[in-house]
Enzyme design. Structure first.
Site, PDB file in Angstrom:
ATOM      1  N   ASP A  12      -6.004  -8.366   1.095  1.00 16.19           N
ATOM      2  CA  ASP A  12      -5.852  -9.781   1.187  1.00 16.19           C
ATOM      3  C   ASP A  12      -6.085 -10.134   0.023  1.00 16.19           C
ATOM      4  O   ASP A  12      -6.299 -10.921  -1.225  1.00 16.19           O
ATOM      5  CB  ASP A  12      -5.985 -11.161   2.199  1.00 16.19           C
ATOM      6  CG  ASP A  12      -5.562 -10.430   3.572  1.00 16.19           C
ATOM      7  OD1 ASP A  12      -4.271  -9.866   3.112  1.00 16.19           O
ATOM      8  OD2 ASP A  12      -6.210 -10.321   4.146  1.00 16.19           O
ATOM      9  N   ASN A  71       0.368  -0.711   0.172  1.00 13.64           N
ATOM     10  CA  ASN A  71       0.336  -0.303   0.112  1.00 13.64           C
ATOM     11  C   ASN A  71       1.191   1.150   0.115  1.00 13.64           C
ATOM     12  O   ASN A  71       2.288   0.798  -0.051  1.00 13.64           O
ATOM     13  CB  ASN A  71      -1.179   0.173   1.595  1.00 13.64           C
ATOM     14  CG  ASN A  71      -0.067  -0.163   2.320  1.00 13.64           C
ATOM     15  OD1 ASN A  71       1.001   0.406   2.612  1.00 13.64           O
ATOM     16  ND2 ASN A  71      -0.874  -0.731   3.471  1.00 13.64           N
TER      17      ASN A  71
END
Length: 474
Positions: A263, A195
């Site tokens: 995920d 991220n």
């Protein structure tokens, strides 16, 4: 852009990483404790779900892929719950079970859908025999198309560089969700999915978009990584490669919980890579899937049906006038969603109230209405050289504008028999005085389990009558 979610049923993926149990105690708060200034939660429900690498595996299984999960758990009740939940969802588990290690468990106390406190139970970094995990990995690499390393910095992937080397030797695509700021551990991976905060912890703060892309490409070159998929929260995602970049904005959506969204992203990317999707298409699917799971509470997965709805909305993004091949794909999606398909055909040269009433009656028989329209040449063969009055595209455009019509498709033959036999709708609808045996393509549809229905046209309404009236002919 993709018109449908690919078939992942033949994909084999290995997931390796930190496995954990996410436990939720939920209840109501009505008062503050007299013992301390804290709320009293009267617990009503206890829910267990899988987090970490286990959630990656669950997402792959939910989308139809075949997945094996490798990791480390303790010889305890939590470890048994983890195994049971995963196996019930179709995930093959081959864990290193350590007697002196506690399975990782995160307990969240919830009230009115708000998290009040999280308590972590873990003995990390995990202590285990590294050779046991490598032996398991080498067992499953042959025959797999991709391997995902899901790193939550709990110790399972302390030797991930070694695992990546073996995977590359086996010609298996490698995807990594990183936590370490030392990317040397992840060198030579095919795809890495940090991220924005994780990325900037490695390359430093980025002044602007140009600086971000330059630092991303420099990182790829330095660590010999092929692709960087950068997740950027409300800014969407950016796919960075050595020679090109591609960004997609996030779709506006209510966000309830971002837990586990990463995920889902790497799970969908792994499936896309495994079936050789263009990376931009795989990113698009990942972005849509992440948008679904952030609308759920807690760690969550996305199903094929949810992803399909995210792709096409309540009404498919491709509707109206479509090609025969496009329609074939759209019908596969509609049938997978349990929708009842109605189909009719005609010239529809001058659309009148009788046509509209007939089409509305046809749509009422099911969920989707397809109108097959004769080409200009086939209309001439049926009606004569003076017809059609309106060309094919004009006729199709008018039909597509009707609220009751979902898709309009052209056919060149005098009858739509070939088209009906290819598409196999649930119901063929015809108007007029046809018998069931006279309906072209009816036998194909009936043999496939469908049916044919005859509806009556509205009296005194016909294209020929409209033409004659315009010409002053009684």
């Amino acid at each position: 852009m993709l018109a449908a979610v690919p078939d992942f049923s033949n994909v084999r993926v290995v997931v390796v990483g930190d496995v954990m149990l996410d436990r939720y105690w939920s209840g109501q708060v009505a008062r503050i404790s007299p013992e301390a200034p804290v709320p009293i939660v009267r617990i009503k429900t206890i829910d267990d779900s899988i987090g970490g690498a286990g959630n990656v595996a669950l997402n792959i299984a939910k989308l139809g892929g075949k997945v094996t999960l490798l990791g480390v758990i303790g010889d305890d009740a939590e470890g048994q719950i983890i195994s049971n939940l995963l196996q019930a969802a179709g995930v093959v588990c081959d864990f290193v079970v350590e007697k002196n290690t506690r399975s990782i468990c995160k307990l969240r106390v919830m009230a009115q859908h708000q998290q009040l406190i999280r308590m972590d139970f873990e003995d990390t970094p995990l202590s285990f025999n590294k050779d046991d995990l490598l032996t398991r990995l080498l067992r499953y690499l042959p025959g797999s198309q991709a391997v995902v390393f899901s790193d939550y910095n709990k110790g399972t992937l302390v030797d991930v560089a070694t695992y990546i080397d073996y995977a590359k030797q086996a010609d298996v695509k490698v995807l990594v969700d990183p936590k370490s700021s030392d990317y040397q551990h992840y060198a030579k991976a095919d795809v890495i999915t940090p991220n924005l905060s994780e990325f900037q912890a490695v390359v430093g703060a980025c002044d602007d978009e140009e600086d971000l892309l330059a630092k991303g490409q420099a990182l790829l070159k330095h660590y010999q990584i092929d692709t960087l998929l950068l997740t950027r929260s409300e800014a969407g995602m950016t796919l960075i490669q050595e020679a090109q970049t591609h960004s997609m904005p996030a779709q506006a959506k209510d966000v309830f919980d971002v837990t586990g969204a990463g995920d889902t992203v790497i799970a969908v990317m792994a499936l896309g890579v495994a079936v050789n999707l263009p990376l931009s298409d795989a990113m698009h699917l990942s972005l849509l899937a992440a948008g679904v799971v952030v609308g759920k509470l807690g760690t969550a997965t996305v199903s094929v049906q949810e992803l399909t709805r995210a792709m096409h909305g309540e009404r498919d993004s491709k509707y109206g006038v479509v090609s025969e091949d496009e329609l074939d794909v759209l019908l596969t999606i509609a049938k997978a969603n349990g929708e009842r398909i109605i189909m009719t055909n005609g010239c529809f040269d001058l659309l009148h109230a009788g046509h509209v009433t007939y089409l509305e009656q046809a749509k009422a028989l099911g969920d989707r209405l397809i109108v097959a329209v004769n080409s200009d040449q086939s209309v001439k063969q049926l009606k004569g050289e003076s017809r059609p009055i309106n060309g094919l595209q004009e006729r199709m455009t008018v039909l597509a504008a009707l609220a009751c019509v979902d898709w309009v498709v052209a056919f060149n033959e005098q009858t739509p028999e070939r088209l009906y036999c290819r598409l196999l709708p649930d119901v063929i609808v015809k108007g007029g005085d046809y018998s069931l045996e006279q309906v072209a393509g009816g036998d194909c549809v009936i043999k496939s389990g469908g049916e044919v229905k005859i509806l009556q046209f509205v009296d005194c309404q016909s294209t020929t009558a409209m033409i004659n009236k315009a010409r002053g002919i009684e």
